[in-house]
Design an enzyme around this catalytic site. Structure first.
Site, short mmCIF file in Angstrom:
data_model
loop_
_atom_site.label_atom_id
_atom_site.label_comp_id
_atom_site.label_asym_id
_atom_site.label_seq_id
_atom_site.Cartn_x
_atom_site.Cartn_y
_atom_site.Cartn_z
CE LYS A 97 8.90 0.87 -2.80
NZ LYS A 97 8.82 -0.43 -2.12
NE ARG B 217 2.77 -13.01 -14.51
CZ ARG B 217 1.88 -12.05 -14.35
NH1 ARG B 217 0.60 -12.34 -14.26
NH2 ARG B 217 2.26 -10.79 -14.29
CB THR C 146 5.22 3.86 -2.41
OG1 THR C 146 4.74 2.52 -2.54
CG2 THR C 146 4.09 4.84 -2.69
CG ASN D 166 12.25 2.11 1.04
OD1 ASN D 166 13.41 2.46 1.24
ND2 ASN D 166 11.57 1.41 1.93
N GLY E 190 2.92 -9.59 6.11
CA GLY E 190 3.86 -8.51 5.79
C GLY E 190 3.76 -7.26 6.63
N GLY F 290 8.14 -14.64 -7.05
CA GLY F 290 8.08 -13.28 -7.57
C GLY F 290 9.49 -12.77 -7.81
CG ASP G 200 11.05 -1.98 0.89
OD1 ASP G 200 10.38 -1.57 1.85
OD2 ASP G 200 10.83 -1.64 -0.28
P1 NAP Z 1 6.11 -5.66 -8.73
O1 NAP Z 1 7.46 -5.04 -8.77
O2 NAP Z 1 5.07 -5.20 -9.70
O3 NAP Z 1 6.30 -7.24 -8.91
C1 NAP Z 1 5.19 -8.10 -8.93
C2 NAP Z 1 5.66 -9.54 -9.01
O4 NAP Z 1 4.52 -10.37 -8.89
C3 NAP Z 1 6.35 -9.90 -10.31
O5 NAP Z 1 7.32 -10.85 -10.06
C4 NAP Z 1 5.19 -10.50 -11.13
O6 NAP Z 1 5.60 -11.48 -12.05
C5 NAP Z 1 4.40 -11.20 -10.04
N1 NAP Z 1 2.99 -11.31 -10.39
C6 NAP Z 1 2.08 -10.31 -10.52
N2 NAP Z 1 0.87 -10.81 -10.84
C7 NAP Z 1 1.02 -12.14 -10.95
C8 NAP Z 1 0.13 -13.20 -11.27
N3 NAP Z 1 -1.17 -12.97 -11.53
N4 NAP Z 1 0.61 -14.45 -11.29
C9 NAP Z 1 1.91 -14.70 -11.02
N5 NAP Z 1 2.81 -13.73 -10.70
C10 NAP Z 1 2.36 -12.47 -10.67
O7 NAP Z 1 5.45 -5.50 -7.31
P2 NAP Z 1 6.20 -5.42 -5.89
O8 NAP Z 1 6.47 -4.01 -5.57
O9 NAP Z 1 7.31 -6.41 -5.92
O10 NAP Z 1 5.05 -5.91 -4.92
C11 NAP Z 1 4.63 -7.26 -4.84
C12 NAP Z 1 3.79 -7.45 -3.59
O11 NAP Z 1 4.64 -7.32 -2.46
C13 NAP Z 1 2.73 -6.37 -3.41
O12 NAP Z 1 1.51 -6.79 -3.92
C14 NAP Z 1 2.67 -6.14 -1.91
O13 NAP Z 1 1.58 -6.83 -1.37
C15 NAP Z 1 3.93 -6.74 -1.40
N6 NAP Z 1 4.81 -5.75 -0.74
C16 NAP Z 1 4.78 -5.68 0.61
C17 NAP Z 1 5.61 -4.81 1.28
C18 NAP Z 1 5.57 -4.75 2.76
O14 NAP Z 1 6.16 -3.83 3.35
N7 NAP Z 1 4.92 -5.68 3.42
C19 NAP Z 1 6.50 -4.01 0.56
C20 NAP Z 1 6.49 -4.09 -0.84
C21 NAP Z 1 5.64 -4.96 -1.47
P3 NAP Z 1 6.02 -11.12 -13.58
O15 NAP Z 1 7.45 -10.70 -13.54
O16 NAP Z 1 5.80 -12.38 -14.30
O17 NAP Z 1 5.10 -10.02 -14.01
#
Ligand code: NAP
Length: 298
Positions: A71, A155, A67, A92, A249, A130, A107
């Site tokens: 990853k 963003r 995680t 993952n 999720g 995202g 995923d």
């Molecule tokens: P990540 O790789 O860090 O990506 C985060 C994304 O969110 C990027 O596109 C980022 O945009 C955007 N973002 C972050 N803060 C923001 C803000 N304040 N305003 C607008 N956009 C914002 O994270 P990730 O691993 O993809 O995870 C994202 C979310 O998915 C997690 O918080 C989690 O809740 C969820 N998730 C759930 C599962 C599940 O099994 N249910 C699995 C994985 C993740 P920028 O590119 O502009 O920074």
């Protein structure tokens, strides 16, 4: 099962990792099925990642989950990648196969299976908010399921563009558009979709808020939030009030875990009992896995 001299290890590597629900979810299934396996959580900082993987291989672990933040970095430490992991560019799940470390990404399939319980993805127009790791997995899952159009709103425009170009390369039959996360173009793209997915952390328990203005949503759309703490984010609540179908999720979390379980054991776990374990843990526990800023994935 009692831990004894034959017990084999599986676990999750992350940093932080104490919030993870995967040990609860997998150990409950190991017990239910009488498997002599134990699932642990290993907090490993970035510099120690190669050593940790070498150690697990030497100790005869069955495999492990990966995680945040490893990853992508883990890819360089593996001998082989599944096709999905290659496209997504992240792993993952790892399984040791005859001493070789093989990386998978469950995923995409986990999300696809969960979403398809609500709506068919084939032929659909799907918007993803995202462009990080979760968005990549959802994008690949949607395209594999036959989505006709994929929209990525992020963003940072450049990250949306990178993901959009990647998807266009691997799935040439899918019409891909991307946009920054504001303005008329984004609103019109979102409004043109049947399915809208939040793959950003906006809406997690400590922050609240919505990734897009919910006035943009249209009655009848299916809105999926990859977040599962809280169980109903502000986005899902307001979408529901606007007549959208909504889903959180938890199912993605459990189904990616179930795919990993199958890879390690060759057995299908009971999804409903895994969901019950996770929901029970989320509703009752005051332990660190409820630390909202730490709850991310797996
Ligand atoms: P990540 O790789 O860090 O990506 C985060 C994304 O969110 C990027 O596109 C980022 O945009 C955007 N973002 C972050 N803060 C923001 C803000 N304040 N305003 C607008 N956009 C914002 O994270 P990730 O691993 O993809 O995870 C994202 C979310 O998915 C997690 O918080 C989690 O809740 C969820 N998730 C759930 C599962 C599940 O099994 N249910 C699995 C994985 C993740 P920028 O590119 O502009 O920074």
């Amino acid at each position: 099962m009692q831990i004894n001299a034959h017990t084999r290890m599986i676990g999750i590597i992350g940093y932080p990792v104490r919030h993870s629900l995967s040990p609860l979810m997998h150990n409950a299934e190991f017990r239910r099925l009488g498997l002599n396996l134990v699932y642990l959580a290993w907090e490993v900082a970035q510099p120690a990642l190669p050593l940790a993987i070498r150690g697990l291989r030497a100790l005869g672990a069955v495999g492990f989950n990966v995680t945040v933040p490893h990853k992508q970095a883990v890819v360089a430490e593996l001998d082989e990648l599944s096709e999905e992991a290659k496209v997504i560019g992240a792993v993952n799940t790892v399984r040791f196969e005859n001493g070789r470390a093989v990386g998978y990404n469950t995923d995409a399939e986990g999300w696809r299976e969960d979403a398809e319980l609500e709506v068919p993805l084939k032929g659909a127009t799907v918007s993803i908010i995202g462009a990080g790791g979760a968005a990549r997995a959802v994008a690949v899952g949607a395209c594999q399921a036959g989505a006709a159009k994929l929209i990525i709103c992020n963003r940072r425009f450049e990250t949306a563009e990178t993901l959009g170009e990647l998807i266009a390369h691997f799935f040439p039959h899918v019409q891909v558009s991307w946009s920054s996360l504001c303005g008329d173009r984004c609103r019109e793209l979102i409004r043109s979709s049947q399915i809208v997915i939040n793959a950003t952390p906006i809406g997690m328990a400590d922050k609240g808020g919505t990734p897009i203005p919910t006035e943009w949503l249209i009655e009848g759309q299916f809105v999926y939030d990859t977040i599962y703490t809280p169980a109903e984010t502000q986005l899902l609540r307001e979408a529901r009030q606007r007549g959208c179908r909504v889903r959180n999720g938890i199912g993605m979390l459990v189904r990616q875990g179930a795919k990993a379980f199958e890879l390690w054991t060759g057995l299908k776990p009971d999804i409903q009992s895994m969901i019950a374990t996770v929901e029970h843990a989320l509703s009752t526990s005051t332990t660190s896995h409820q630390n909202p800023s730490a709850v991310r994935s797996a």
